[in-house]
Write a protein that holds these residues in place. Structure first.
Motif, mmCIF file in Angstrom:
data_model
loop_
_atom_site.group_PDB
_atom_site.id
_atom_site.type_symbol
_atom_site.label_atom_id
_atom_site.label_comp_id
_atom_site.label_asym_id
_atom_site.label_seq_id
_atom_site.Cartn_x
_atom_site.Cartn_y
_atom_site.Cartn_z
ATOM 1 N N VAL A 278 13.674 29.140 -20.199
ATOM 2 C CA VAL A 278 13.239 30.431 -20.676
ATOM 3 C C VAL A 278 13.247 31.618 -19.603
ATOM 4 C CG1 VAL A 278 11.237 31.953 -21.791
ATOM 5 C CG2 VAL A 278 12.064 29.587 -22.577
ATOM 6 N N GLU B 115 11.491 26.227 -30.173
ATOM 7 C CA GLU B 115 11.537 27.513 -29.718
ATOM 8 C C GLU B 115 12.067 28.666 -30.754
ATOM 9 O OE1 GLU B 115 11.243 28.352 -25.653
ATOM 10 O OE2 GLU B 115 10.885 26.496 -25.386
ATOM 11 N N ASN C 36 8.624 20.767 -26.350
ATOM 12 C CA ASN C 36 8.606 20.393 -25.044
ATOM 13 C C ASN C 36 8.828 19.301 -24.617
ATOM 14 O OD1 ASN C 36 7.864 23.420 -25.411
ATOM 15 N ND2 ASN C 36 7.472 23.278 -23.194
ATOM 16 N N GLU D 230 11.738 23.146 -12.132
ATOM 17 C CA GLU D 230 11.742 24.531 -12.191
ATOM 18 C C GLU D 230 10.774 24.688 -13.519
ATOM 19 O OE1 GLU D 230 15.511 26.254 -13.469
ATOM 20 O OE2 GLU D 230 15.607 25.066 -15.101
ATOM 21 N N LYS D 231 10.414 23.793 -14.439
ATOM 22 C CA LYS D 231 9.627 23.864 -15.413
ATOM 23 C C LYS D 231 8.191 23.283 -15.059
ATOM 24 C CE LYS D 231 13.576 24.323 -18.291
ATOM 25 N NZ LYS D 231 14.191 23.411 -18.899
ATOM 26 N N LEU D 232 7.215 23.594 -16.103
ATOM 27 C CA LEU D 232 5.823 23.489 -15.731
ATOM 28 C C LEU D 232 5.488 22.376 -15.175
ATOM 29 C CD1 LEU D 232 3.140 25.027 -16.056
ATOM 30 C CD2 LEU D 232 2.637 23.720 -18.281
ATOM 31 N N LEU E 135 7.386 21.136 -11.636
ATOM 32 C CA LEU E 135 6.977 22.434 -10.740
ATOM 33 C C LEU E 135 5.772 21.968 -10.039
ATOM 34 C CD1 LEU E 135 8.028 25.223 -9.621
ATOM 35 C CD2 LEU E 135 6.298 25.852 -11.178
ATOM 36 N N PRO F 252 1.388 27.657 -10.168
ATOM 37 C CA PRO F 252 1.287 28.882 -11.036
ATOM 38 C C PRO F 252 1.142 28.672 -12.506
ATOM 39 C CG PRO F 252 3.422 28.208 -10.359
ATOM 40 C CD PRO F 252 2.308 27.127 -9.891
ATOM 41 N N ILE F 253 -0.027 29.215 -12.818
ATOM 42 C CA ILE F 253 -0.381 29.426 -14.407
ATOM 43 C C ILE F 253 -0.092 30.926 -14.677
ATOM 44 C CG2 ILE F 253 -2.273 28.928 -15.888
ATOM 45 C CD1 ILE F 253 -1.445 26.405 -14.401
ATOM 46 N N TYR F 254 0.830 30.900 -15.791
ATOM 47 C CA TYR F 254 1.003 32.281 -16.133
ATOM 48 C C TYR F 254 -0.100 32.645 -17.184
ATOM 49 C CZ TYR F 254 6.182 31.219 -15.328
ATOM 50 O OH TYR F 254 7.118 30.921 -14.698
ATOM 51 N N ARG G 189 1.652 24.516 -25.926
ATOM 52 C CA ARG G 189 2.929 23.607 -26.348
ATOM 53 C C ARG G 189 2.711 22.159 -26.997
ATOM 54 N NH1 ARG G 189 3.847 28.188 -25.937
ATOM 55 N NH2 ARG G 189 5.594 29.199 -24.467
ATOM 56 N N ASN H 44 -1.734 24.962 -21.398
ATOM 57 C CA ASN H 44 -0.859 24.723 -20.051
ATOM 58 C C ASN H 44 -1.818 24.308 -19.098
ATOM 59 O OD1 ASN H 44 1.424 25.542 -21.304
ATOM 60 N ND2 ASN H 44 1.454 27.654 -20.710
ATOM 61 N N ARG I 37 4.661 35.692 -18.247
ATOM 62 C CA ARG I 37 5.888 35.837 -18.707
ATOM 63 C C ARG I 37 6.096 36.768 -19.885
ATOM 64 N NH1 ARG I 37 8.110 30.285 -21.405
ATOM 65 N NH2 ARG I 37 8.735 29.799 -19.091
ATOM 66 N N HIS J 9 5.929 36.266 -23.851
ATOM 67 C CA HIS J 9 5.321 34.731 -23.745
ATOM 68 C C HIS J 9 5.053 34.300 -25.153
ATOM 69 C CE1 HIS J 9 3.251 31.491 -20.932
ATOM 70 N NE2 HIS J 9 4.247 30.972 -21.948
ATOM 71 N N TYR K 19 8.671 33.535 -8.167
ATOM 72 C CA TYR K 19 7.384 33.637 -7.822
ATOM 73 C C TYR K 19 6.743 34.326 -6.773
ATOM 74 C CZ TYR K 19 7.183 29.681 -11.028
ATOM 75 O OH TYR K 19 7.371 28.740 -11.984
HETATM 76 P P1 TYD Z 1 8.482 25.708 -19.473
HETATM 77 O O1 TYD Z 1 8.237 24.300 -19.014
HETATM 78 O O2 TYD Z 1 9.127 26.763 -19.022
HETATM 79 O O3 TYD Z 1 8.873 25.388 -21.122
HETATM 80 P P2 TYD Z 1 9.058 26.370 -22.121
HETATM 81 O O4 TYD Z 1 8.929 28.003 -21.754
HETATM 82 O O5 TYD Z 1 10.518 26.211 -22.799
HETATM 83 O O6 TYD Z 1 7.862 26.182 -23.090
HETATM 84 O O7 TYD Z 1 6.911 26.427 -19.611
HETATM 85 C C1 TYD Z 1 6.070 25.506 -20.301
HETATM 86 C C2 TYD Z 1 4.886 26.614 -20.544
HETATM 87 O O8 TYD Z 1 4.273 26.459 -18.944
HETATM 88 C C3 TYD Z 1 5.149 27.773 -20.786
HETATM 89 O O9 TYD Z 1 3.993 28.273 -21.749
HETATM 90 C C4 TYD Z 1 5.295 28.576 -19.603
HETATM 91 C C5 TYD Z 1 4.267 28.104 -18.683
HETATM 92 N N1 TYD Z 1 4.552 28.068 -17.183
HETATM 93 C C6 TYD Z 1 3.491 28.541 -16.353
HETATM 94 O O10 TYD Z 1 2.364 28.741 -16.904
HETATM 95 N N2 TYD Z 1 3.688 28.456 -15.023
HETATM 96 C C7 TYD Z 1 5.219 28.129 -14.496
HETATM 97 O O11 TYD Z 1 5.357 28.160 -13.526
HETATM 98 C C8 TYD Z 1 5.903 27.689 -15.594
HETATM 99 C C9 TYD Z 1 7.811 27.361 -15.233
HETATM 100 C C10 TYD Z 1 5.764 27.576 -16.964
#
Ligand code: TYD
Ligand code: NAD
Length: 363
Positions: free
Chosen positions: A88, A142, A195, A204-206, A209, A221-223, A230, A265, A298, A301, A358
């Motif tokens: 994404v 999604e 997921n 690169e995914k949560l 990573l 990193p928590i967005y 999820r 998350n 994001r 989001h 980041y």
């Molecule tokens: P992700 O693994 O990119 O999968 P998707 O966006 O397809 O669900 O992200 C999973 C969740 O984690 C999503 O809500 C975004 C969040 N996220 C973070 O908080 N920090 C990060 O560094 C990443 C990559 C994702």
């Protein structure tokens, strides 16, 4: 038809798990067509290197001549389409590759599969009334958009409302697949899964990573507020669902696949930290949780995804084997035991992405 299947995107995260399980279970020959983008990694397939039942082909699902040649030569009984751009955040930075592979690529693939299936029907008219061939399209939850806190989970009849360039491109591909069934009678199946996590997940995914950042002493990193939800499914359970749908799914139908594991998350990453604290405690006795860092959210989001997998359970008898607790522990153990894979995967291109995504993004 021979007992051969064509898998696209079989060097990526889910595709490689699927191919490994298929070959290790002795289910037949796999032609594995993969473009080897940054997300494709032949090291995922190291365990079946040299196995005569695995034939790797480097190529693009949009390459019609290559597809025609592969289909004519190997006559697969089924095609499982994993190939896609799948991240994404990358789709937000640059959507074009997503349109090119997920939409245009799937279209080209469908066109060649249609020609192939027409030839099968011409050679054996019974194939039209009672198709043995299958085209299984692997999609995502999604496409359904985002849920409020008390909304019911997505079912197969939830209207599509994709919010990111990634999910919009996947939705477009799902619609094409549906139309090829409705218009041309192509024997298709579609799965929409939540997921995934597990071995060979590109960092690169949560989950991967945060796992690797934790071990490297870097921020996790928590967005935004970390309360986005999820539904998490262990990748081997997704693979077993796909095998089951391939075997017994009703043509033209879609099946939701999920783990009944809705998690925020922040909870996911905290669980990860607790397991690491136990399996690989830090020398100074502190918890990996101290590395949690809230960063900029994001754009667009999606707040919550939840999958209702009742149809797949009720009609085809599928159930996930792992809970989130068992699956996440297996995942952490796998990463700790596979440092060689981890070191090689964190290549130059990967580092460029991490810098772009980041840098200067602390909340
Ligand atoms: P992700 O693994 O990119 O999968 P998707 O966006 O397809 O669900 O992200 C999973 C969740 O984690 C999503 O809500 C975004 C969040 N996220 C973070 O908080 N920090 C990060 O560094 C990443 C990559 C994702
Ligand atoms: P991934 O990004 O790890 O792997 C994608 C693979 O496709 C890579 O090996 C890449 O090289 C290959 N590829 C990309 N473009 C190609 C092209 N034009 N031609 C041939 N190969 C190409 O993705 P993943 O996480 O393994 O996801 C696989 C599929 O499952 C995708 O369709 C994705 O939308 C879907 N899905 C993923 C999740 C998840 O949580 N990862 C959940 C539900 C559905």
């Amino acid at each position: 038809m021979k007992n051969t299947i064509l898998v696209t995107g079989g060097a990526g995260f889910i595709g490689s798990n699927f191919v490994l399980d298929w070959i290790n279970a002795g289910l037949g020959t796999v032609i594995n067509l993969d473009k080897l983008t940054y997300a494709g990694n032949l090291e995922n397939l190291e365990d079946i290197k040299g196995n005569p039942n695995h034939i790797f082909v480097h190529g693009d699902i949009g390459d019609r001549a290559l597809l025609a040649k592969l289909l004519a030569e190997h006559k697969p009984r089924a095609i499982i389409n994993f190939a896609a751009e799948s991240h994404v955040d990358r789709s937000i930075h640059g959507p074009e590759d997503f349109i090119q592979t997920n939409v245009v690529g799937t279209f080209h693939l469908l066109e060649e599969v249609r020609a192939y299936w027409n030839a099968l029907v011409a050679a054996n008219p019974a194939e039209k009334e009672n198709p043995q061939f299958r085209f299984l399209h692997v999609s995502t939850d999604e496409v359904y958009g985002t849920l409020g806190p008390t909304d019911p989970a997505f079912t197969e009849t939830t209207p599509y409302a994709p919010n990111s360039p990634y999910s919009a491109s996947k939705a477009a591909s799902d619609h094409l697949v549906r139309a090829y069934h409705h218009t041309y009678g192509l024997p298709v199946l579609t799965t929409n899964c939540s997921n995934n996590y597990g071995p060979y997940h590109f960092p690169e995914k949560l989950i991967p990573l945060c796992l690797l950042n934790a071990l490297a002493g870097k921020p996790l990193p928590i967005y935004g507020d970390g309360q986005q939800i999820r539904d998490w499914l262990f990748v081997k359970d997704h693979c077993s669902a796909i095998r089951r749908v391939l075997e017994a799914g009703k043509l033209g139908e879609t099946y939701n696949v999920g783990g009944w594991n809705e998690k925020a998350n922040l909870d996911v990453v905290q669980t990860l930290c607790s397991i690491l604290d136990e399996l690989k405690p830090k020398a100074d006795g502190s918890s990996y949780k101290e590395q949690l860092t809230f960063v900029k959210d994001r754009p667009g989001h999606d707040r919550r995804y939840a999958i209702d997998a009742t149809k797949l359970e009720r009609e085809l008898g599928w159930k996930p084997a792992e809970t989130f607790d068992t699956g996440i522990r297996k995942t952490v153990e796998w990463y700790l035991q596979n440092q060689g894979w981890v070191n090689n995967v964190t290549s130059g291109e990967y580092r460029n992405w991490v810098n772009k995504q980041y840098s200067g993004s602390a909340a």
